[in-house]
Design a protein around this motif. Structure first.
Motif: not given
Length: 418
Positions: A252-262
């Motif tokens: 789930a954290s990987g999905i958030m990282i890929l979506l928000y792209r920090p």
């Protein structure tokens, strides 16, 4: 609407229902009805009608089974042409019985769903019907096989179902590829800036979802009840999810990282207590290569749950330096030297303008802040060059770089008499 009118309509509806009940019960026992017709009629049938229909259909199957058993017993006492004639009669009767049994099973399953007494026993009876084959007679086995292949409820039905199975599989395989291409074109045409990993994840998810739906439909076509199968998959998913809570958290954290792209591959970041260049990203972890060439693999949940510093996230970066001179040195000369060094460096940007200011009167030195701007890729080159140049110019101009020092005052102490 007046109460008398409502009452009259209710009486008419009740009367129509009373008249339709026998007709519905009769339609459920219609021997000429197809399985699809029976299933349609069962939707409107009550428990009493289903119970009556189950009794009628099971009795029909029992009657055919009794006739079949009688012919089988007679077959064992004859030979030659008479036996061949009986085999043909047995095959024909078996086909009739099986057709009745298929229809009866539809009624029995509906009765079982409504909790009718005896439905379980009737289901066991229908499931255990024998073929009554003479296994010692090759001709009987061959005749049975040929008749089964030609039977609309046997070989023909299964052949069509198998063809439909493969047609659905192939069709949905093609459809899944088309769906993947549509998603890829849509994401490419949109203004959303997504990483290649996220784009591939969405495309593969759509493809596999469409293909999974096709597999479920194909299994249903060959008679497999997909309801329990889906329930089993759901239970298994719950168990696996409970056992892999940490992995799912990383996912789930990987999905958030890929979506928000920090950050993205190639950036230098500081996260979860580690600093390095991002060399690989997945839905579970991020891999960094540290400046001393160590490989650090960090779970995505640790990164997303903390502070993320993207060191190379912007094209330009400010270089923060502090230099000190002694209290006896010339402040104006020091300012001119520092400004000259910064403005003449080829990789220092003109805009934003560099800052050189007296910043602090420290314990041992007078400190100046030097803050030039450079491209992010030139950060360390500017840092090291200016540090080296400041030392050389300070030595040349007679400006000291003091060591930490402390003044100690000694007061006269009384001495003991000798």
């Amino acid at each position: 609407m007046s109460p008398s009118r409502i009452m009259s309509r209710a009486i008419v509806l009740g009367f129509l229902f009373f008249l339709s009940a026998p007709l519905l019960s009769q339609s459920l026992t219609d021997e000429a009805a197809t399985i699809d017709q029976l299933e349609t009629r069962l939707k409107a049938a009550d428990k009493e009608a289903v119970t009556a229909a189950m009794t009628v259909w099971v009795d029909r199957v029992r009657s055919k089974e009794a006739e079949l058993v009688a012919l089988v017993e007679k077959r064992s006492s004859v030979e030659g042409d008479e036996k061949s004639r009986l085999e043909e009669q047995i095959d024909a009767l078996r086909t009739e019985r099986d057709a009745l049994a298929d229809k009866a099973m539809v009624i029995v399953k509906a009765a079982k769903a409504q909790g009718v007494d005896g439905a379980d026993a009737n289901e066991a009876f229908l499931s255990g019907l024998s073929t009554h084959l003479d296994l010692k007679d090759p001709n009987a086995l061959l005749t049975f096989a040929l008749n089964w292949i030609k039977s609309p409820q046997g070989g023909i039905k299964w052949g069509l179902n198998i063809l439909a199975f493969f047609a659905i599989i192939i069709g949905f395989k093609i459809l899944s590829r088309i769906a993947g291409k549509v998603v890829a074109k849509t994401m490419k045409a949109s203004r959303m800036q997504v990483s290649d990993l996220l784009r591939d994840f969405f495309i593969n998810t759509v493809r596999k979802t469409v293909y999974f739906i096709g597999i479920m439909m194909a299994l249903g076509q060959i008679g497999i009840d997909i309801g329990p199968l889906l329930a089993g998959i759901g239970v298994m998913g719950f168990v696996v999810g409970f056992a892999l809570q940490g992995t799912l958290s990383n996912f789930a954290s990987g999905i958030m990282i890929l979506l928000y792209r920090p950050y993205d591959i190639g950036d230098v970041v500081s996260a979860a207590g580690a600093t390095g260049k991002v060399t690989a990203m997945s839905l579970v972890s991020t891999t960094l290569t540290t400046p001393d060439n160590q490989i650090v693999v960090i779970p995505n949940s640790s990164i997303w749950g903390g502070v993320i510093t993207n060191i190379t996230g912007n094209d330009t970066r400010r270089v923060d330096l502090v230099f000190g001179i002694g209290y006896d040195d010339d402040i104006g000369l020091a300012l001119r030297v520092l400004e000259d060094i910064v403005t003449k460096h080829p990789k220092v940007l003109e805009s934003p303008a560099p800052v050189v200011q007296l910043h602090e009167l420290a314990d041992s030195s007078v400190n100046f802040v030097v803050r030039p701007w450079s491209k992010t890729s030139d950060y360390w080159t500017v840092y090291w060059d200016i540090t080296k140049e400041v030392k050389e110019r300070f030595d040349k101009e007679g400006l000291s770089i003091p060591y930490p020092q402390q003044d100690i005052h000694l007061h006269g102490l009384p001495t003991d008499a000798a």
